[in-house]
Design a protein around this motif. Sequence first.
Motif: not given
Length: 253
Positions: A160-175
């Motif tokens: 869950r931590q890897q999913l957040f830091w490696k995918l969800e957070l980078p994906y949310a950067l434009p927002s």
Amino acid sequence: MRKMFLKGWRPIFVLLLLFFMWEIIVKKADIPDWLLPAPSQIFAEGITGWAGFSGHVLATIKLGISGFAIGVGFGLLVAVLLYVIPFVREAVYPLLILSQNVPVIVLAPLLVIWFGFGMLPKMIVITLVCFFPITVAALDGFKQTAPDLKHYMRMAGATRQQLFWKLELPYALPSIFSGMKISATYSIMGAVISEWLGAKEGIGVYMTLASSSFQTDRVFVAIFAIMALSLLFFGVIILMERLLIRWQLKGGE
């Protein structure tokens, strides 16, 4: 960048036209300077009075940057907590929206009563102004993560931590940067409001002294300075966005 430069002359032209019409109307109607000064008088005051005004500008910039940094950090923290813990989001998110219906200027006297005239109430004012756009934008960004990519990473054994830091957070950067742009412009306004709580220097103090003595040209100098600083902060965030998420921008082009 070239397209932005080529299109930039249009709003500048409209702005100059408005200043020209303003100048003509004030002169032809013989409006008193204390009621509505001409743009030429305002710009002259800005140049001649810069030595005394620059210290107030620097004080507001320092206060705005400090409050903006705290607001962004607090907003991101709240967004992460609300996203990671769904039942907290369901309980707290409506209250966050409700809190934005209370004008900050109304809370200012209460903050003085509770925390005095020091730096703390000023930071609270700017944080309240800045954190909400960041929180909402970050939450929307987290939710927009591509489901296929999340499924692929889970299949690859990501925690869950890897999913957040490696995918969800980078994906949310434009927002997140979209929220930061809004907060950057609000930070100057919040700094000026906070300076009305008893500061010794700042654009808010300068404006208060000018309005109380009917020096309307100085009031307009302060207004134009607030607008210029807001645009400057906005431009800095755009530059940071272009440097940090080039991959997203290129993909969108």
